[in-house]
Design a protein around this motif. Structure first.
Motif, mmCIF file in Angstrom:
data_model
loop_
_atom_site.group_PDB
_atom_site.id
_atom_site.type_symbol
_atom_site.label_atom_id
_atom_site.label_comp_id
_atom_site.label_asym_id
_atom_site.label_seq_id
_atom_site.Cartn_x
_atom_site.Cartn_y
_atom_site.Cartn_z
ATOM 1 N N GLN A 1 120.621 -14.196 35.766
ATOM 2 C CA GLN A 1 119.760 -14.442 34.625
ATOM 3 C C GLN A 1 120.608 -14.977 33.474
ATOM 4 O OE1 GLN A 1 116.585 -14.019 35.015
ATOM 5 N NE2 GLN A 1 115.677 -14.104 32.970
ATOM 6 N N VAL A 2 120.060 -15.900 32.716
ATOM 7 C CA VAL A 2 120.749 -16.434 31.552
ATOM 8 C C VAL A 2 119.727 -16.665 30.459
ATOM 9 C CG1 VAL A 2 120.567 -18.843 32.311
ATOM 10 C CG2 VAL A 2 122.373 -18.183 30.725
ATOM 11 N N GLN A 3 120.111 -16.378 29.246
ATOM 12 C CA GLN A 3 119.272 -16.650 28.081
ATOM 13 C C GLN A 3 119.882 -17.818 27.313
ATOM 14 O OE1 GLN A 3 120.287 -13.170 28.600
ATOM 15 N NE2 GLN A 3 118.481 -13.210 29.917
ATOM 16 N N SER A 25 123.816 -16.759 27.139
ATOM 17 C CA SER A 25 124.300 -15.410 27.433
ATOM 18 C C SER A 25 124.086 -15.165 28.907
ATOM 19 C CB SER A 25 123.560 -14.367 26.603
ATOM 20 O OG SER A 25 122.180 -14.399 26.882
ATOM 21 N N GLY A 26 124.942 -14.379 29.508
ATOM 22 C CA GLY A 26 124.867 -14.189 30.944
ATOM 23 C C GLY A 26 125.974 -14.985 31.609
ATOM 24 N N ARG A 27 125.647 -15.695 32.625
ATOM 25 C CA ARG A 27 126.662 -16.459 33.347
ATOM 26 C C ARG A 27 127.146 -17.640 32.511
ATOM 27 N NH1 ARG A 27 124.922 -17.045 39.601
ATOM 28 N NH2 ARG A 27 126.873 -18.213 39.572
ATOM 29 N N TYR A 32 126.414 -23.850 35.761
ATOM 30 C CA TYR A 32 125.079 -24.429 35.827
ATOM 31 C C TYR A 32 125.096 -25.929 35.598
ATOM 32 C CZ TYR A 32 123.110 -19.720 35.358
ATOM 33 O OH TYR A 32 122.772 -18.412 35.565
ATOM 34 N N ARG A 99 120.027 -24.841 35.411
ATOM 35 C CA ARG A 99 119.711 -24.537 36.810
ATOM 36 C C ARG A 99 121.004 -24.355 37.578
ATOM 37 N NH1 ARG A 99 117.617 -30.623 38.107
ATOM 38 N NH2 ARG A 99 119.663 -31.517 38.648
ATOM 39 N N TYR A 106 114.394 -26.660 36.813
ATOM 40 C CA TYR A 106 115.283 -25.861 35.975
ATOM 41 C C TYR A 106 114.758 -24.425 35.928
ATOM 42 C CZ TYR A 106 117.868 -29.973 34.739
ATOM 43 O OH TYR A 106 118.658 -31.082 34.826
ATOM 44 N N ASP A 107 115.700 -23.506 36.019
ATOM 45 C CA ASP A 107 115.347 -22.093 36.122
ATOM 46 C C ASP A 107 115.187 -21.420 34.763
ATOM 47 O OD1 ASP A 107 117.762 -22.470 38.541
ATOM 48 O OD2 ASP A 107 115.710 -21.903 39.096
ATOM 49 N N PHE A 108 115.916 -21.869 33.788
ATOM 50 C CA PHE A 108 115.951 -21.202 32.495
ATOM 51 C C PHE A 108 115.784 -22.220 31.374
ATOM 52 C CE2 PHE A 108 117.192 -17.459 34.633
ATOM 53 C CZ PHE A 108 118.152 -17.800 35.570
ATOM 54 N N TRP A 109 115.037 -21.803 30.357
ATOM 55 C CA TRP A 109 114.755 -22.672 29.218
ATOM 56 C C TRP A 109 114.971 -21.930 27.912
ATOM 57 C CZ3 TRP A 109 113.113 -27.783 29.644
ATOM 58 C CH2 TRP A 109 112.804 -28.217 30.938
#
Length: 119
Positions: A1-3, A25-27, A32, A99, A106-109
């Motif tokens: 998970q990433v913010q 934040s996160g990886r 990515y 992603r 894309y997984d995170f926005w």
């Protein structure tokens, strides 16, 4: 998970510059494919540019080529979009996305940051 949290938007006159930031934040962002999109009022979201985990850059709309540059600072876990020679038609909400896969959705926005260019 990433913010993802974008910042750096604002009001600028035509011909000016802005640098948008996307703090993760996160990886690490280096893991990515990171991208910038934008959405103008009444228009569909538009791909602007992306930076792969291996460092390859792909640009989207011809209208931003030579003016917008994506970059990454792994130490700060942040991706940037340097925007120069801004035009009123660059006015939009700019979104950062990430992603893990080299292609696909894309997984995170992020939540987006408003850029307004006055003429």
């Amino acid at each position: 998970q990433v913010q993802l949290v974008e910042s750096g938007g604002g009001l600028v006159q035509a011909g000016g510059s802005l640098r948008l930031s996307c703090a993760a934040s996160g990886r690490t962002v280096g893991s990515y494919t990171m991208a910038w999109f934008r959405q103008a009022p009444g228009k569909e979201r538009e791909f602007v540019t992306r930076l792969s985990a291996s460092g390859g850059i792909t640009n989207g709309a011809d209208s931003v080529k030579g003016r917008f540059t994506i970059s990454r600072d792994n130490a700060k876990n942040t991706v940037y979009l340097q925007m120069n020679s801004l035009k009123p038609e660059d006015t939009a909400v700019y979104y950062c996305a990430a992603r893990l896969r080299p292609a696909g959705l894309y997984d995170f926005w992020g939540q987006g940051t408003q850029v307004t260019v006055s003429s």
